[in-house]
Design an enzyme around this catalytic site. Structure first.
Site, short mmCIF file in Angstrom:
data_model
loop_
_atom_site.label_atom_id
_atom_site.label_comp_id
_atom_site.label_asym_id
_atom_site.label_seq_id
_atom_site.Cartn_x
_atom_site.Cartn_y
_atom_site.Cartn_z
N ASN A 10 0.85 -1.19 0.00
CA ASN A 10 0.00 0.00 0.00
C ASN A 10 0.89 1.24 0.00
OD1 ASN A 10 1.00 -0.02 2.63
ND2 ASN A 10 -0.87 -0.90 3.47
N HIS A 11 0.34 2.40 0.44
CA HIS A 11 1.15 3.62 0.42
C HIS A 11 2.41 3.48 1.27
CE1 HIS A 11 -1.88 5.60 -1.85
NE2 HIS A 11 -2.77 5.58 -0.88
N ASP A 34 1.65 -9.09 -1.51
CA ASP A 34 0.44 -8.29 -1.36
C ASP A 34 -0.76 -9.11 -1.80
OD1 ASP A 34 -0.22 -5.07 -0.97
OD2 ASP A 34 -1.71 -6.15 -2.16
N CYS A 44 -7.77 8.53 -1.52
CA CYS A 44 -8.26 9.89 -1.30
C CYS A 44 -8.88 10.47 -2.56
CB CYS A 44 -7.12 10.79 -0.82
SG CYS A 44 -5.68 10.77 -1.91
N TYR A 172 -14.17 11.97 7.08
CA TYR A 172 -13.71 12.50 5.80
C TYR A 172 -14.25 11.72 4.62
CZ TYR A 172 -10.40 16.11 7.28
OH TYR A 172 -9.84 17.27 7.75
N ASP A 192 -24.75 9.49 10.91
CA ASP A 192 -23.63 9.25 11.82
C ASP A 192 -24.15 9.18 13.25
OD1 ASP A 192 -20.31 9.65 11.47
OD2 ASP A 192 -21.11 9.75 13.51
N LEU A 311 -3.26 8.24 8.36
CA LEU A 311 -3.26 9.19 7.26
C LEU A 311 -2.21 8.75 6.23
CD1 LEU A 311 -3.33 12.57 9.24
CD2 LEU A 311 -5.19 11.67 7.83
N GLY A 341 -6.80 17.77 5.83
CA GLY A 341 -7.65 18.77 5.18
C GLY A 341 -8.75 18.13 4.39
N PHE A 439 3.67 40.63 4.27
CA PHE A 439 2.40 41.24 3.85
C PHE A 439 2.52 41.73 2.41
CE2 PHE A 439 0.53 45.56 3.18
CZ PHE A 439 -0.75 45.12 2.87
#
Length: 459
Positions: A10-11, A34, A44, A172, A192, A311, A341, A439
């Site tokens: 996997n990842h 695997d 994702c 998510y 939920d 994650l 996020g 700025f």
């Protein structure tokens, strides 16, 4: 030459394998098992694919068996590992229907996580080597490429009339899938057990913004409800909670994942949630056995303690650390903050570290400071969105423990990285108030929301 066996591509596994091959390939023999038929699917992007926001799944893969073998690894796909003899260092796997034994000197688990299977009356869940199947048709899980492909194929079959979809789970994945189905013109209800979406990632005042965003886009929210049963004659017709009944044609179960550590066999020390308990070198309680990614623990810098944060970003980093140490090159991980996020209908939310609720539960004398403002000066009339920020910090040490931001301006996504580093390096809220932030009207205000939130923090 050392022989290293990796269980899972996997990842985390792919990051680990590539790191070993790219840096220490001449020093080691790398063998990979695997149970899946593909490598490196970006889950994702699953909702983007389902919701037709991208052209197809091709771009959601970044590696494959051929690429890894071209670098020097031996890769066995569709080959589940059946057992491991830790005393004699032998892996037993099923390869092409036959039992296959492989010795090792170092072993790396990258077995990931598996969907949580809630007990639901009326539907039996059958667990296989690769996937989970429900005996009632159109009860779907979302984890693998095959899961997404199956959902897309069913929705593409107009004869099935799958127009009403219930998504169970407001994290998510559930929220992203709810958006995806609504974009296809489906009638969507999001269910939920807790009374808010994105629970655990944001405090309630922030999650309410996302809840309103979903409702504004015609997604029905059934929060604070427990799914009791799924009814239907061979296929889904109705979802029953402890409060309501919903006529639906498909149910998506996205209630979360648990670490896949079945191969521990009672020999390896596990964390309280069942994950492999590892040190900062990703080594388990058995010498020469490592674990990376969703199957393993991480060190949480905000909690200053071992934790479990599943994650993809953590998977990649732990994969790299595990690779170095398995190859005999000492490297300690520096811990994580759980930075994350989400972007739904153009509303962007990012967070890192602990929410106020979690910080208090962890024993901190925590409080928060916040600020709402425009991203740029008022005279910038175009692409100038409101931004809300919350910073959680400890009143005793003044150290920053977490941050949350929300806006329709995607630029906030970069700001959360600064807070991640601040938590890692134990920066105080008072130091942040005087941090040099540039700025320019095209980007921000001279007294931007980060500075103002820190300046107005409780003393």
């Amino acid at each position: 030459m050392s022989k290293i066996v990796v269980v899972g591509a996997n990842h985390a596994g792919t990051a680990c394998i590539n790191t070993m091959l790219d840096n220490f390939g001449n020093e080691n023999e790398i063998v990979v098992f695997d149970q899946n038929s593909n490598i490196s699917f970006l889950g994702c992007g699953m909702a983007l694919w389902i919701g037709e926001q991208i052209d197809g799944a091709e771009g959601l893969f970044y590696s494959d068996k051929e690429k890894l073998e071209a670098k020097g690894a031996k890769v066995y796909m569709n080959s589940p590992v059946l057992s491991i003899d830790y005393d004699n260092k032998v892996v037993t796997a099923e390869v092409e229907g036959k039992e296959h034994k492989e010795s090792y000197e170092k072993l790396i688990f990258a077995t990931g996580s598996t969907p949580i299977l809630p007990p639901i009356e009326g539907v039996e869940i059958v667990k296989g080597n690769r996937e989970f199947k429900a005996t009632l048709e159109n009860v779907q899980f979302v984890k693998l490429y095959q899961n997404a492909e199956e959902v897309i194929n069913k929705l593409s079959d107009k004869s099935q009339h799958l127009d009403r979809i219930a998504v169970v789970g407001g994290g998510y994945i559930g929220v992203e899938l709810a958006e995806a189905f609504e974009r296809l013109g489906k009638e969507v209800v999001l269910v939920d057990i807790v009374d808010t979406v994105l629970n655990g990632y944001y405090d309630k005042d922030f999650t309410q913004m996302m809840a309103k965003n979903l409702e504004d886009h015609n997604i029905r929210l059934a929060l604070g409800q427990t799914v009791k049963a799924i009814e239907g004659d061979g296929k889904v017709e109705r979802l029953i909670t402890d409060k309501e009944s919903f006529d639906v044609d498909m149910v998506i179960l996205a209630v979360g994942f648990r670490p896949n550590t079945a191969l521990a066999g009672g020999k390896i020390e596990l964390f309280r949630n069942g994950a492999f308990l590892v040190d900062k070198k990703q080594e388990t309680s058995i010498p020469d056995v490592y674990a990376v990614g969703d199957c393993a623990t991480v060190y949480d810098n905000a909690r200053k303690d071992t934790s479990y944060i599943a994650l993809a970003s953590n998977a990649v980093r732990t994969g790299i650390v595990g690779a170095y140490n398995a190859c005999g090159h000492e490297l300690e991980g520096i811990g994580v903050q759980g930075s994350n996020g989400i972007s739904i209908y153009g509303l962007h939310m990012v967070s890192t570290g602990l929410t106020l609720e979690k910080a208090k539960a962890a024993g901190y004398n925590a409080t928060e400071t916040g600020f709402n403002d425009l991203q740029k000066p008022e005279f910038m009339k175009h692409d100038n969105h409101e931004v809300a920020i919350k910073i959680v910090f400890d009143k005793d040490s003044r150290e920053i423990l977490g941050a949350q931001m929300v806006s329709h301006d995607i630029a906030i996504s970069m700001g959360i990285h600064m807070f991640s580093l601040a938590i890692q390096e134990h920066v105080t809220i008072d130091k942040l108030a005087l941090t040099d932030l540039f700025f320019l009207p095209h980007f921000n205000k001279p007294y931007n929301y980060i500075t103002m939130a820190a300046l107005t923090a409780e003393k």
